[in-house]
Design an enzyme around this catalytic site. Structure first.
Site, PDB file in Angstrom:
ATOM      1  N   ASP A  32       0.880  -1.173   0.000  1.00  0.00           N
ATOM      2  CA  ASP A  32       0.000   0.000   0.000  1.00  0.00           C
ATOM      3  C   ASP A  32       0.917   1.222   0.000  1.00  0.00           C
ATOM      4  O   ASP A  32       1.876   1.280   0.775  1.00  0.00           O
ATOM      5  CB  ASP A  32      -0.869  -0.034   1.286  1.00  0.00           C
ATOM      6  N   SER A 126     -11.935  -5.990  -4.198  1.00  0.00           N
ATOM      7  CA  SER A 126     -12.774  -4.804  -3.992  1.00  0.00           C
ATOM      8  C   SER A 126     -14.179  -5.080  -4.494  1.00  0.00           C
ATOM      9  O   SER A 126     -14.381  -5.894  -5.391  1.00  0.00           O
ATOM     10  CB  SER A 126     -12.222  -3.615  -4.791  1.00  0.00           C
ATOM     11  N   CYS A 271     -19.933   0.277   3.236  1.00  0.00           N
ATOM     12  CA  CYS A 271     -20.386  -0.532   2.095  1.00  0.00           C
ATOM     13  C   CYS A 271     -21.857  -0.404   1.729  1.00  0.00           C
ATOM     14  O   CYS A 271     -22.175  -0.240   0.552  1.00  0.00           O
ATOM     15  CB  CYS A 271     -20.069  -1.995   2.371  1.00  0.00           C
ATOM     16  N   PHE A 272     -22.757  -0.528   2.699  1.00  0.00           N
ATOM     17  CA  PHE A 272     -24.175  -0.674   2.342  1.00  0.00           C
ATOM     18  C   PHE A 272     -24.658   0.448   1.417  1.00  0.00           C
ATOM     19  O   PHE A 272     -25.174   0.210   0.336  1.00  0.00           O
ATOM     20  CB  PHE A 272     -25.050  -0.727   3.598  1.00  0.00           C
ATOM     21  N   GLN A 273     -24.498   1.682   1.882  1.00  0.00           N
ATOM     22  CA  GLN A 273     -25.029   2.795   1.094  1.00  0.00           C
ATOM     23  C   GLN A 273     -24.350   2.864  -0.271  1.00  0.00           C
ATOM     24  O   GLN A 273     -25.009   2.971  -1.308  1.00  0.00           O
ATOM     25  CB  GLN A 273     -24.831   4.097   1.868  1.00  0.00           C
ATOM     26  N   PHE A 333     -19.718   2.927  13.517  1.00  0.00           N
ATOM     27  CA  PHE A 333     -20.990   2.584  12.874  1.00  0.00           C
ATOM     28  C   PHE A 333     -21.596   1.314  13.452  1.00  0.00           C
ATOM     29  O   PHE A 333     -22.781   1.035  13.272  1.00  0.00           O
ATOM     30  CB  PHE A 333     -20.827   2.498  11.345  1.00  0.00           C
TER      31      PHE A 333
HETATM   32  N1  LIG Z   1     -14.796  -2.576   4.861  1.00  0.00           N
HETATM   33  C1  LIG Z   1     -15.568  -3.634   4.708  1.00  0.00           C
HETATM   34  O1  LIG Z   1     -16.205  -4.111   5.655  1.00  0.00           O
HETATM   35  C2  LIG Z   1     -15.674  -4.304   3.369  1.00  0.00           C
HETATM   36  C3  LIG Z   1     -16.271  -5.562   3.287  1.00  0.00           C
HETATM   37  C4  LIG Z   1     -16.353  -6.180   2.047  1.00  0.00           C
HETATM   38  C5  LIG Z   1     -15.863  -5.544   0.924  1.00  0.00           C
HETATM   39  N2  LIG Z   1     -15.306  -4.299   1.019  1.00  0.00           N
HETATM   40  C6  LIG Z   1     -14.768  -3.677  -0.202  1.00  0.00           C
HETATM   41  O2  LIG Z   1     -13.352  -3.872  -0.203  1.00  0.00           O
HETATM   42  C7  LIG Z   1     -12.706  -2.744  -0.821  1.00  0.00           C
HETATM   43  C8  LIG Z   1     -11.684  -2.161   0.132  1.00  0.00           C
HETATM   44  O3  LIG Z   1     -12.368  -1.677   1.268  1.00  0.00           O
HETATM   45  P1  LIG Z   1     -11.586  -1.247   2.590  1.00  0.00           P
HETATM   46  O4  LIG Z   1     -12.623  -0.975   3.612  1.00  0.00           O
HETATM   47  O5  LIG Z   1     -10.498  -2.221   2.879  1.00  0.00           O
HETATM   48  O6  LIG Z   1     -10.929   0.144   2.057  1.00  0.00           O
HETATM   49  P2  LIG Z   1      -9.794   1.009   2.750  1.00  0.00           P
HETATM   50  O7  LIG Z   1     -10.018   2.411   2.292  1.00  0.00           O
HETATM   51  O8  LIG Z   1      -9.712   0.704   4.202  1.00  0.00           O
HETATM   52  O9  LIG Z   1      -8.417   0.478   2.098  1.00  0.00           O
HETATM   53  C9  LIG Z   1      -8.063   0.653   0.766  1.00  0.00           C
HETATM   54  C10 LIG Z   1      -6.542   0.830   0.707  1.00  0.00           C
HETATM   55  O10 LIG Z   1      -6.118   0.749  -0.660  1.00  0.00           O
HETATM   56  C11 LIG Z   1      -4.953   1.553  -0.797  1.00  0.00           C
HETATM   57  N3  LIG Z   1      -4.678   1.771  -2.221  1.00  0.00           N
HETATM   58  C12 LIG Z   1      -5.283   2.637  -3.076  1.00  0.00           C
HETATM   59  N4  LIG Z   1      -4.721   2.527  -4.317  1.00  0.00           N
HETATM   60  C13 LIG Z   1      -3.763   1.560  -4.232  1.00  0.00           C
HETATM   61  C14 LIG Z   1      -2.847   0.982  -5.163  1.00  0.00           C
HETATM   62  N5  LIG Z   1      -2.845   1.348  -6.461  1.00  0.00           N
HETATM   63  N6  LIG Z   1      -1.994   0.029  -4.729  1.00  0.00           N
HETATM   64  C15 LIG Z   1      -2.015  -0.366  -3.449  1.00  0.00           C
HETATM   65  N7  LIG Z   1      -2.853   0.125  -2.518  1.00  0.00           N
HETATM   66  C16 LIG Z   1      -3.723   1.090  -2.908  1.00  0.00           C
HETATM   67  C17 LIG Z   1      -5.287   2.784   0.005  1.00  0.00           C
HETATM   68  O11 LIG Z   1      -4.128   3.503   0.358  1.00  0.00           O
HETATM   69  C18 LIG Z   1      -6.031   2.188   1.203  1.00  0.00           C
HETATM   70  O12 LIG Z   1      -5.137   1.982   2.309  1.00  0.00           O
HETATM   71  C19 LIG Z   1     -13.827  -1.789  -1.218  1.00  0.00           C
HETATM   72  O13 LIG Z   1     -14.159  -2.014  -2.555  1.00  0.00           O
HETATM   73  C20 LIG Z   1     -14.963  -2.192  -0.307  1.00  0.00           C
HETATM   74  O14 LIG Z   1     -16.215  -1.893  -0.877  1.00  0.00           O
HETATM   75  C21 LIG Z   1     -15.188  -3.682   2.226  1.00  0.00           C
END
Ligand SMILES: NC(=O)c1ccc[n+]([C@@H]2O[C@H](COP(=O)([O-])OP(=O)(O)OC[C@H]3O[C@@H](n4cnc5c(N)ncnc54)[C@H](O)[C@@H]3O)[C@@H](O)[C@H]2O)c1
Length: 457
Positions: A32, A126, A271-273, A333
């Site tokens: 990251d 994602s 996520c939900f919204q 949340f």
């Molecule tokens: N949070 C949840 O509960 C959850 C559950 C299921 C799915 N998701 C999905 O998973 C995905 C990630 O969610 P999250 O909550 O982990 O997001 P987050 O914002 O916590 O983490 C995303 C990370 O990706 C990094 N990033 C951005 N561009 C990058 C690149 N080119 N190379 C490497 N790293 C990069 C960012 O710096 C950030 O740290 C989303 O699509 C979300 O919808 C989230």
């Protein structure tokens, strides 16, 4: 086998820690560009709070689990590359406020194309709109000189607060891929990773589009249940029915089931919204405005519920809260996470501040600056304060509002809090977690969700 994950967030960190723990022979690199976040993953204070995560990470970190800012290095040596970057709602341009912003996914794909040598399996972790894999495949194949790529969809279904449990024992793992010999081989390779600890019958394989769409639909159905019961909570307050009794009665029907029927101040989370709005946008894009409106109403009810909760506070405090102190207990949340994205507490605090109240927030896990920024953005408002304990927040407050269902809030000495509050002292239980009858005996006026104000919960 070597695995790399782009994105060390709420999904990338825990999912990769689980793979590393279950597959000691696989090297897992989580990369990251966010230096502060990577430093935290390598420290004793992880960037996210999840029960059991510290132990999980500690067990593999430095052995076969590595956190680094070296994105290119991670891509270069990996056989399988997970893309777990953010996909927030677009803020501007076409589809603003509804469509998913795919800029991080696209830049990850371009980076992979530029760096990767030799065959790689790219896994969409994602949550993305259906058909995104097509764009990723096109970008990869158009920009790579030597690489050979298979793109899989493997959406994540973990829930924050129970992420480690969910990853240890998932209801299902979903893997979608192209139905070509190479695509099917890639699916099998990823299946073989999960099959180390997930029973084979729980690993579902589908075509790419079914997998991508299933994630959006799963979140839409879950959120729909919450909005459905929340809509009924308003009718319960008006009629004298008790929403918890109604939920219990309907949940006993095996066709309905008991889960996700807890009325509350409204759902939050990243996520939900975002996923429902994305689904609604997609429906519109594919010429299905009625379907789009149907799903969008789930978000509308949720917004309405948050404002309804704040409006009830104003109404029950004699239609004015100007200058009155309100203690807000809980900002995350949901319990057991420090994530505040789209938390209902933001809208409630903003509404209370707009009415001129002094709002004092206490949350056991959320950092002070996070709360201030979430509610105020870059603005300043001295009426928003942060307390270090529930006692401090409630001292001198006309009302307490429970906005997160933290277990610790159930064992607070409310009699002591009551002594330090102007009378009549009120409690608005936005999660229906407190013993309402006992609170009334202490002298509180209690306003739960979905129960007439005199009713015991
Ligand atoms: N949070 C949840 O509960 C959850 C559950 C299921 C799915 N998701 C999905 O998973 C995905 C990630 O969610 P999250 O909550 O982990 O997001 P987050 O914002 O916590 O983490 C995303 C990370 O990706 C990094 N990033 C951005 N561009 C990058 C690149 N080119 N190379 C490497 N790293 C990069 C960012 O710096 C950030 O740290 C989303 O699509 C979300 O919808 C989230």
């Amino acid at each position: 086998m070597k695995i790399c994950c782009l994105g060390a967030g709420y999904v990338g960190g825990p999912t990769m820690a689980m793979i590393a723990a279950k597959c000691p022979d696989i090297e897992v690199n989580v990369v990251d560009p966010n230096e502060a976040r990577i430093a935290e993953w390598n420290s004793d204070t992880l960037p996210i709070y999840e029960p059991g995560l510290d132990e999980l990470v500690r067990g593999s970190r430095g052995k076969n689990l590595f956190f680094s800012t070296d994105v290119d290095g991670g891509i270069r040596k990996a056989d399988i590359i997970f893309v777990s970057v953010g996909t927030p709602t677009k803020k501007q341009g076409i589809g603003a406020g509804r469509a998913a912003d795919l800029k991080y996914v696209e830049s990850a794909a371009r980076r992979i194309a530029a760096i990767a040598e030799g065959p790689k399996i790219i896994v969409e972790k994602s949550t993305i709109p259906v058909k995104t894999a097509e764009a990723i495949i096109t970008i990869l194949r158009a920009n790579s000189k030597s690489g050979q790529f298979d793109v899989l969809s493997n959406p994540e279904f973990l829930a924050e607060g129970t992420a480690v449990e969910d990853l240890t024992c998932p209801d299902r793992v979903l893997i979608g891929g192209e139905q070509t010999p190479s695509g099917l081989a890639a699916i099998e390779k990823l299946v073989s990773v999960y099959a180390r600890w997930v029973p084979r019958e729980r690993i579902l394989t589908t075509n790419l589009w079914s997998s991508e769409l299933s994630k959006l639909v799963a979140n839409a159905f879950l959120a729909q249940r919450i909005s459905s019961i929340n809509s009924i909570s308003a009718l319960c307050e008006a009629t004298g029915a008790d929403v918890d009794e109604v939920a219990n009665a309907i949940g006993k029907d095996s066709r309905i089931g008991p889960k996700f029927l807890k009325a509350s101040v409204g759902f939050g989370g990243s996520c939900f919204q975002k996923d429902i709005l994305n689904l609604a946008y997609l429906c519109g894009h594919f010429g299905l405005p009625e379907v789009s409106a149907y799903w969008e109403s789930v978000v509308k009810i949720n917004d309405w519920q948050k404002h309804r909760f704040a409006a009830r506070i104003v109404r029950e405090l004699f239609n004015t809260i100007t200058g009155k102190r309100i203690a807000v207990l809980g900002f995350a949340f949901k319990k057991d996470t420090n994530d505040t994205r789209e938390t209902a507490a933001i809208a409630v605090c903003q509404d209370l501040l707009a009415e001129g109240a002094e709002v004092v927030v206490y949350d056991p896990k959320v950092r002070e600056q996070e709360i201030l920024t979430d509610v105020l953005g870059s603005a300043k408002n001295p009426n928003l304060k942060i307390a270090k304990s529930a006692e401090e927040a409630a001292a001198g407050a006309h009302a307490i509002a429970i906005l997160t269902e933290w277990d610790a809030f159930k064992t607070i000495d409310y009699a002591k809090l009551h002594e330090g509050m102007p009378k009549p002292a009120c409690i608005f239980d936005g999660r229906n977690i407190l013993p309402h009858r006992e609170l009334r005996k202490i002298g509180f006026r209690v306003f739960p969700i979905g129960k007439a104000s005199g009713q015991d919960g």
